[in-house]
Enzyme design. Structure first.
Site, PDB file in Angstrom:
ATOM      1  N   SER A   1      15.896  25.856   8.147  1.00 33.56           N
ATOM      2  CA  SER A   1      15.933  27.090   7.373  1.00 33.56           C
ATOM      3  C   SER A   1      16.417  26.816   5.948  1.00 33.56           C
ATOM      4  O   SER A   1      15.865  25.968   5.258  1.00 33.56           O
ATOM      5  CB  SER A   1      16.810  28.118   8.093  1.00 33.56           C
ATOM      6  OG  SER A   1      16.681  29.397   7.534  1.00 33.56           O
TER       7      SER A   1
ATOM      8  N   HIS B   1      12.307  31.273  15.178  1.00 35.85           N
ATOM      9  CA  HIS B   1      12.973  30.618  14.051  1.00 35.85           C
ATOM     10  C   HIS B   1      14.188  29.793  14.467  1.00 35.85           C
ATOM     11  O   HIS B   1      14.621  28.922  13.714  1.00 35.85           O
ATOM     12  CB  HIS B   1      13.397  31.665  13.013  1.00 35.85           C
ATOM     13  CG  HIS B   1      14.046  31.069  11.802  1.00 35.85           C
ATOM     14  ND1 HIS B   1      13.371  30.244  10.919  1.00 35.85           N
ATOM     15  CD2 HIS B   1      15.314  31.145  11.328  1.00 35.85           C
ATOM     16  CE1 HIS B   1      14.190  29.859   9.953  1.00 35.85           C
ATOM     17  NE2 HIS B   1      15.378  30.379  10.184  1.00 35.85           N
TER      18      HIS B   1
ATOM     19  N   ASP C   1       6.822  31.561  12.872  1.00 30.56           N
ATOM     20  CA  ASP C   1       8.108  31.675  12.180  1.00 30.56           C
ATOM     21  C   ASP C   1       7.925  32.455  10.882  1.00 30.56           C
ATOM     22  O   ASP C   1       7.071  32.130  10.057  1.00 30.56           O
ATOM     23  CB  ASP C   1       8.659  30.280  11.891  1.00 30.56           C
ATOM     24  CG  ASP C   1      10.116  30.311  11.455  1.00 30.56           C
ATOM     25  OD1 ASP C   1      10.636  31.411  11.172  1.00 30.56           O
ATOM     26  OD2 ASP C   1      10.729  29.229  11.390  1.00 30.56           O
TER      27      ASP C   1
END
Length: 713
Positions: A428, A608, A489
């Protein structure tokens, strides 16, 4: 990571604004709350603005200054952390206990934390009369900015002409898209599995056991951000005494409890607000989606926006928009805080592979308040004076982490010299930081290019405009950046999906840095994909398959199709078109409009979460290993089969050449003899001698031998 938000009016601006219309570069149209947006060829968008988008929302009741300034609904795809098991390191599952309350924290409440840090900035503008005067002045400035933008060229026309051009030029369905995919090899998959395991550990650094890290992966733990922060605090303020520290911590806990009590919005209510907003906007813009992700989008239910929670939702929306549209001195204060060497917006740790002299730098994603401030300060600025445009908040955070990590980088080079290697990875926001840190070390001359291994990111947003050009300028191949993206995602799509024309104009109005932003002007996105894009699809039992990907799990590299190019540079254009289609399928608004997307068990969290990446990569490896074993088994059977045929022929009276039999036997033994010898040695060592006959001889051969014995009798 990161957020997508839509607000309902221009902060400090009356509902009618002047913007460039679609009739040409010189045309000016007036957009009002009761009028629909001009029909343009664009995709839907959910993002954050301090100045909300009035035409999308109707509002009942109270129309004072406060309500005009704090109206809007926030669409956010933050990293929704789950309870303990979702982020346990695989090798330490029984030992690691995650903080359940922290891991289940609502991303909406985290945004409210950001809002509380900015609240004092608005207290200076409590006088309504002064606010009204300021709004009028700001309106004139914004209108002038929009009109004057055409003086230097037709940027608006280029947006309209280039928007979706490549994607429309190359019509891509599952069959044509699959031709651009190459399956990742098993050694590459094992590397990605190792790094995803380290990325998973980054969310529980305090629970890492160096002995287990060495046992399972042969890595030596070096240091972490927690140790660096502790050392910096001791050096600056001195070590806190044992008697004083508990008192300070108790006071902080009391303050935190009071802050939590002051919140008037629950996570479930916030999810309902966000889903309603996304669903409503999705229904309003469904007919202008340039890349419709599925037929479900056409038949999706149209939900009415429930504005009874407008007061609560405005707090969320305003907190998301307050950073990027704030005054420069306020944004600079946030930037200075992000690049502080005392604290780090994202936790990280360093470990070494002593055999290959490789130092691994692993950075986690959005967890702290500082990391959320980095996410929300998304305005573009220049990167290291090289002409490329970068996400300001993440760049400022990288500067602070750079100073923290530099001593460890120099120490590794001093120890191993030219043989020293560095591998940056992260999930991320941590993946974006890993990329920037890697490039900064090269640009600033601290590490040669030969010592920097490719950066591998997981679910990271793209944060550079002109990234591929920058890699070429630095003499690096595109493979230097390998971005692994889960098939659904939302985070990698946040800044790289197609933005509507009017949203781009609003961004330019609220922040001057967007007016000359090339990606926004010509590609209708904030930051473009760079490097190599790898698509990870898990098992369908875990997450539904993607409509553009082959069925079943797999890890694919999206690459150019070199079969009979139609025109010059068509391969590169086709690759960019494929990236654009994938990043808009599904579009973030499609994901956010689904009420099941929110919460610790929602699809956003599922697709995610770093642990999901780890599980998906490992499932791909298991599938590949099973296929290899099956192929080897079939190969061994094919080598032994001629022997069985020869024995059957001999027993039935058919003459077969001895040379042919011996040649086949010799060939089979040469190719399978070593494996058979290894199995035999293991059986002897385990004292399972009665099983030797069963293991060394196929069943058919045993039956044939027994038949021959009985036939001779």
């Amino acid at each position: 990571m990161d957020s997508l938000c839509l607000n309902s009016g221009l902060h400090g601006v009356i509902p009618a604004i002047t913007a460039v219309g679609n009739g040409g570069c010189g045309g000016v149209v007036e957009v009002r709350a009761t009028a629909s947006a001009p029909s343009q060829k664009r995709g839907p968008f959910g993002f954050s603005f301090k100045y909300p988008l009035t035409p999308f929302w109707s509002r009942g009741g109270g129309g004072g200054i406060a309500s005009r300034r704090r109206s809007g609904l926030c669409l956010d795809d933050a990293v929704l952390v789950d309870s303990g098991d979702s982020r346990k390191p695989i090798a330490e599952e029984t030992a690691v206990e995650m903080d359940t309350e922290r891991r289940n924290g609502s991303w909406v409440l985290k945004i409210l934390d950001v809002q509380s840090t900015w609240k004092h900035e608005e207290e200076e503008d409590d006088d309504e009369v002064e606010d009204e005067d300021g709004d009028e002045d700001e309106e004139v400035e914004l209108d002038d900015a929009v009109v004057s933008e055409d003086d230097g060229g037709c940027d608006v026309c280029s947006v309209l002409e280039d928007d979706g051009n490549e994607a429309n030029k190359f019509q891509l369905d599952r069959e044509s898209f699959s031709k651009l995919l190459r399956r990742v090899t098993l050694p590459e998959s094992k590397l990605y599995a190792q790094l995803s395991y380290l990325g998973n550990l980054a969310y529980s650094i305090s629970k890492i056991k160096p002995a287990n890290l060495s046992k399972y992966y042969g890595l030596r733990f070096v240091t972490s951000s927690a140790e660096k922060t502790e050392s910096a605090l001791k050096a600056e303020n001195g070590e806190v005494s044992g008697e004083t520290k508990p008192i300070v911590e108790a006071e902080e806990e009391v303050e935190e409890e009071e802050k939590n009590k002051s919140r008037k919005i629950s996570a479930s209510a916030a999810y309902e607000i966000v889903a309603s907003a996304a669903s409503y906007l999705h229904s309003r813009t469904n007919n202008i989606l340039p890349f419709n992700s599925s037929s479900k989008a056409e038949n999706s239910d149209k939900h009415d926006v429930n504005l009874t929670n407008a007061e609560s939702s405005s707090d969320v929306a305003y907190s998301v928009t307050s950073v990027v549209a704030a005054e420069e001195d306020v944004k600079q204060a946030v930037a200075d805080d992000l690049k502080s060497t005392i604290s780090s917006p994202c936790d990280w740790f360093i470990c070494d592979d002593d055999q290959s002299h490789t130092r691994f730098v692993v950075i986690q994603g959005s967890e702290s308040l500082a990391s959320w401030q980095a996410n929300l300060l998304f305005e573009p600025i220049e990167f290291e004076g090289l002409g490329a445009i970068v996400h300001r908040g993440i760049y400022e955070a990288a500067k602070g982490m750079y100073e923290q990590m530099l001593p460890e980088v120099k120490a590794h080079i001093k120890t191993h010299g030219t043989s020293a290697k560095f591998r940056f990875t992260g999930h991320s926001l941590g993946g974006s930081l890993s990329l920037l840190l890697n490039l900064m070390l090269l640009v600033r001359g601290e590490v040669p290019a030969s010592s920097l291994l490719p950066v591998i990111t997981y679910g990271a947003p793209f944060v550079l405009c002109g990234g591929d050009r920058l890699l070429k300028k630095l003499g690096l191949p595109k493979s230097h950046v390998q971005a692994i993206v889960m098939h659904r995602d939302i985070v990698p799509r946040a800044f790289s999906c197609n933005y509507p024309y009017h949203v781009a104009e609003l961004l330019k109005a609220v922040n001057g840095n967007f007016r000359s932003h090339p990606c926004l002007n010509k590609q209708s996105m904030l930051y473009s994909p760079m490097g190599e894009l790898l698509i990870l699809q898990p098992d369908e039992t875990f997450s539904p398959g993607h409509e553009l990907l082959p069925s079943g799990n797999g890890l694919y590299l999206l690459t150019s199709d070199f079969e009979s190019p139609d025109i010059e540079d068509s391969d590169e254009e086709r690759l960019r078109a494929a990236q654009t289609v994938f990043l808009n399928t599904p579009h973030p608004l499609d994901i956010l409009s689904d009420r099941s997307a929110y919460g610790s068990s929602g699809t956003i969290q599922r697709d995610h979460d770093m642990n999901s990446y780890l599980k998906a990569v490992r499932s791909v490896i298991r599938k590949e290993v099973n296929q290899i074993r099956r192929a080897k088994r079939e190969h061994r059977r094919s080598l032994w089969w001629p022997i069985l045929v020869a024995r059957e022929s001999g027993s039935s009276g058919i003459a077969v050449s001895n040379g042919q039999i011996n040649g086949q036997d010799f060939s089979g033994m040469m190719q399978t003899g070593r494996k058979s010898l290894q199995r035999f040695s293991r059986l002897v060592a385990s004292q399972h001698m009665p099983l030797i006959v069963v293991m060394l001889f196929p069943v058919k051969l045993l039956f044939l031998g027994a038949f021959n014995v009985f036939s001779f009798r």
